[in-house]
Design a protein around this motif. Structure first.
Motif, PDB file in Angstrom:
ATOM      1  N   ILE A   1       2.706  -9.475 -12.209  1.00  0.00           N
ATOM      2  CA  ILE A   1       3.319  -8.150 -12.083  1.00  0.00           C
ATOM      3  C   ILE A   1       2.240  -7.081 -11.934  1.00  0.00           C
ATOM      4  O   ILE A   1       2.356  -6.164 -11.107  1.00  0.00           O
ATOM      5  N   LEU A   2       1.174  -7.190 -12.727  1.00  0.00           N
ATOM      6  CA  LEU A   2       0.090  -6.220 -12.619  1.00  0.00           C
ATOM      7  C   LEU A   2      -0.595  -6.307 -11.265  1.00  0.00           C
ATOM      8  O   LEU A   2      -1.008  -5.286 -10.695  1.00  0.00           O
ATOM      9  N   SER A   3      -0.710  -7.515 -10.730  1.00  0.00           N
ATOM     10  CA  SER A   3      -1.418  -7.695  -9.457  1.00  0.00           C
ATOM     11  C   SER A   3      -0.670  -7.088  -8.276  1.00  0.00           C
ATOM     12  O   SER A   3      -1.290  -6.713  -7.276  1.00  0.00           O
ATOM     13  N   ILE A   4       0.666  -6.993  -8.368  1.00  0.00           N
ATOM     14  CA  ILE A   4       1.438  -6.435  -7.248  1.00  0.00           C
ATOM     15  C   ILE A   4       1.791  -4.970  -7.456  1.00  0.00           C
ATOM     16  O   ILE A   4       2.351  -4.348  -6.547  1.00  0.00           O
ATOM     17  N   SER A   5       1.474  -4.412  -8.622  1.00  0.00           N
ATOM     18  CA  SER A   5       1.849  -3.024  -8.898  1.00  0.00           C
ATOM     19  C   SER A   5       1.167  -2.053  -7.945  1.00  0.00           C
ATOM     20  O   SER A   5       1.807  -1.171  -7.362  1.00  0.00           O
ATOM     21  N   VAL A   6      -0.149  -2.227  -7.772  1.00  0.00           N
ATOM     22  CA  VAL A   6      -0.888  -1.322  -6.890  1.00  0.00           C
ATOM     23  C   VAL A   6      -0.477  -1.488  -5.431  1.00  0.00           C
ATOM     24  O   VAL A   6      -0.188  -0.487  -4.755  1.00  0.00           O
ATOM     25  N   PRO A   7      -0.421  -2.733  -4.881  1.00  0.00           N
ATOM     26  CA  PRO A   7       0.051  -2.875  -3.491  1.00  0.00           C
ATOM     27  C   PRO A   7       1.462  -2.330  -3.279  1.00  0.00           C
ATOM     28  O   PRO A   7       1.737  -1.719  -2.237  1.00  0.00           O
TER      29      PRO A   7
ATOM     30  N   PHE B   1       4.829   1.770  -0.790  1.00  0.00           N
ATOM     31  CA  PHE B   1       5.881   2.791  -0.899  1.00  0.00           C
ATOM     32  C   PHE B   1       5.391   4.117  -0.320  1.00  0.00           C
ATOM     33  O   PHE B   1       6.109   4.782   0.441  1.00  0.00           O
ATOM     34  N   ILE B   2       4.164   4.490  -0.649  1.00  0.00           N
ATOM     35  CA  ILE B   2       3.578   5.724  -0.119  1.00  0.00           C
ATOM     36  C   ILE B   2       3.411   5.621   1.391  1.00  0.00           C
ATOM     37  O   ILE B   2       3.712   6.570   2.138  1.00  0.00           O
ATOM     38  N   LEU B   3       2.941   4.461   1.859  1.00  0.00           N
ATOM     39  CA  LEU B   3       2.752   4.254   3.291  1.00  0.00           C
ATOM     40  C   LEU B   3       4.076   4.376   4.045  1.00  0.00           C
ATOM     41  O   LEU B   3       4.137   4.940   5.147  1.00  0.00           O
ATOM     42  N   GLY B   4       5.143   3.858   3.437  1.00  0.00           N
ATOM     43  CA  GLY B   4       6.457   3.968   4.060  1.00  0.00           C
ATOM     44  C   GLY B   4       6.898   5.417   4.207  1.00  0.00           C
ATOM     45  O   GLY B   4       7.447   5.813   5.241  1.00  0.00           O
ATOM     46  N   MET B   5       6.673   6.224   3.179  1.00  0.00           N
ATOM     47  CA  MET B   5       7.046   7.635   3.249  1.00  0.00           C
ATOM     48  C   MET B   5       6.194   8.374   4.283  1.00  0.00           C
ATOM     49  O   MET B   5       6.707   9.228   5.016  1.00  0.00           O
ATOM     50  N   VAL B   6       4.910   8.047   4.347  1.00  0.00           N
ATOM     51  CA  VAL B   6       4.038   8.677   5.343  1.00  0.00           C
ATOM     52  C   VAL B   6       4.483   8.303   6.754  1.00  0.00           C
ATOM     53  O   VAL B   6       4.525   9.142   7.662  1.00  0.00           O
ATOM     54  N   PHE B   7       4.835   7.031   6.950  1.00  0.00           N
ATOM     55  CA  PHE B   7       5.312   6.552   8.246  1.00  0.00           C
ATOM     56  C   PHE B   7       6.565   7.323   8.673  1.00  0.00           C
ATOM     57  O   PHE B   7       6.677   7.751   9.833  1.00  0.00           O
ATOM     58  N   ALA B   8       7.488   7.511   7.744  1.00  0.00           N
ATOM     59  CA  ALA B   8       8.706   8.251   8.051  1.00  0.00           C
ATOM     60  C   ALA B   8       8.401   9.719   8.337  1.00  0.00           C
ATOM     61  O   ALA B   8       8.957  10.311   9.274  1.00  0.00           O
ATOM     62  N   TYR B   9       7.516  10.313   7.548  1.00  0.00           N
ATOM     63  CA  TYR B   9       7.210  11.738   7.670  1.00  0.00           C
ATOM     64  C   TYR B   9       6.492  12.049   8.982  1.00  0.00           C
ATOM     65  O   TYR B   9       6.774  13.065   9.631  1.00  0.00           O
TER      66      TYR B   9
ATOM     67  N   ILE C   1       6.243  -7.259  -0.109  1.00  0.00           N
ATOM     68  CA  ILE C   1       5.969  -7.550  -1.520  1.00  0.00           C
ATOM     69  C   ILE C   1       7.094  -8.381  -2.119  1.00  0.00           C
ATOM     70  O   ILE C   1       6.860  -9.334  -2.884  1.00  0.00           O
ATOM     71  N   ILE C   2       8.333  -8.047  -1.783  1.00  0.00           N
ATOM     72  CA  ILE C   2       9.482  -8.798  -2.296  1.00  0.00           C
ATOM     73  C   ILE C   2       9.440 -10.240  -1.797  1.00  0.00           C
ATOM     74  O   ILE C   2       9.636 -11.191  -2.566  1.00  0.00           O
ATOM     75  N   GLN C   3       9.176 -10.416  -0.503  1.00  0.00           N
ATOM     76  CA  GLN C   3       9.107 -11.767   0.065  1.00  0.00           C
ATOM     77  C   GLN C   3       7.965 -12.564  -0.568  1.00  0.00           C
ATOM     78  O   GLN C   3       8.132 -13.736  -0.914  1.00  0.00           O
ATOM     79  N   TYR C   4       6.822 -11.929  -0.691  1.00  0.00           N
ATOM     80  CA  TYR C   4       5.663 -12.587  -1.290  1.00  0.00           C
ATOM     81  C   TYR C   4       5.959 -13.007  -2.727  1.00  0.00           C
ATOM     82  O   TYR C   4       5.649 -14.132  -3.134  1.00  0.00           O
ATOM     83  N   SER C   5       6.581 -12.107  -3.492  1.00  0.00           N
ATOM     84  CA  SER C   5       6.873 -12.395  -4.895  1.00  0.00           C
ATOM     85  C   SER C   5       7.840 -13.562  -5.033  1.00  0.00           C
ATOM     86  O   SER C   5       7.624 -14.471  -5.846  1.00  0.00           O
TER      87      SER C   5
END
Length: 272
Positions: free
Chosen positions: A122-128, A133-141, A189-193
């Motif tokens: 869980i800790l290993s995937i928190s940062v990615p 999530f930020i990248l997705g918002m930037v892509f949309a913006y 991330i969901i698929q990887y997890s």
């Protein structure tokens, strides 16, 4: 812990999250930003101002980015629209800024019931996950929202009609797309997890991509504001691309783990 102790622990974590969100939302609602120059550097500091607050500053930045001096005119329809918009922006900023505390409290609640390996995962995937999530918002913006406005109102302008848009619809549209694309970019991330935890194998993603694409189309249809189908595809196709990225990452990591496991088995057999 007993059932009631778990509930008490959950209540404690929720209260801490609520206090964090309320504090940040109150600051953005009741404080604005002023500048001062120290040693040639411009510094910003919070200053009590209910009208020119941080929410208003952000609203004006977003309005200038997407509407600028263009033909679209924003109007206020309801008497309380401006206040509702202020609250929506406050909540959005509170969640965005307070996300580290939210993740921390959720992790503290879940970690006692997890194995050491699961806590580490869980800790290993928190940062990615946060970065995606930020990248997705930037892509949309940067890409999706400007194109959507240009496309949807291009016909209106071409027909000689003066386009207007309510403030509430404008802000709701922006926030919806930002949050939607932030969630969409979590797909790898969901698929990887799910693959690494052994819930599914990589072949599951390759065999069922058509069903997944149908689900993406439905999801895009729910959140898009028009019935043209264009903005729907603008969401569905990036989701499909992320789906295959998640598949290839899952497959690569899964095959590497299988190879390492077989290698370790061979070494143990040789030693025996």
């Amino acid at each position: 812990m007993s059932f009631w102790e778990h509930l008490d622990e959950l209540r404690s974590r929720i209260i801490k999250i609520a206090i964090t969100l309320l504090t940040i939302a109150s600051i953005t609602y009741f404080f604005g930003l002023r500048t001062m120059v120290i040693g040639g550097y411009t510094m910003y500091y919070p200053y009590p101002d209910m009208y020119n607050n941080m929410n208003t500053i952000l609203f004006n930045i977003v309005r200038n980015d997407f509407l600028g001096n263009g033909p679209i005119t924003l109007i206020q329809v309801g008497v309380a629209d401006a206040i509702i918009i202020q609250m929506e922006i406050s909540l959005f900023l509170a969640i965005a800024i307070g996300m580290p505390m939210i993740v921390y409290q959720i992790n503290k609640f879940l970690s006692p019931g997890l194995f050491e390996r699961e806590r580490g995962f869980i800790l290993s995937i928190s940062v990615p996950a946060t970065l995606l999530f930020i990248l997705g918002m930037v892509f949309a913006y940067v890409l999706i929202i400007p194109f959507t406005f240009t496309f949807l109102y291009g016909y209106t302008i071409a027909m000689g009609v003066s386009p207007t848009l309510s403030m509430n619809d404008f802000v709701s549209f922006i926030l919806l797309f930002l949050i939607a694309f932030g969630i969409v970019f979590e797909m790898p991330i969901i698929q990887y997890s799910l693959t690494i935890l052994g819930v599914v194998k990589p072949e599951f993603w390759s065999k069922n991509w058509r069903y997944a694409f149908v689900g993406m189309i439905i999801f895009a249809a729910v959140i898009t504001p028009d019935g043209s189908g264009i903005t729907q595809l603008l969401i569905a196709f990036p989701m499909l691309g992320l789906y295959f990225i998640g598949y290839f990452i899952s497959k690569f990591v899964y095959n590497r783990r299988i190879a390492e496991k077989e290698k370790n088995n061979i070494i143990h057999e040789t030693n025996d």
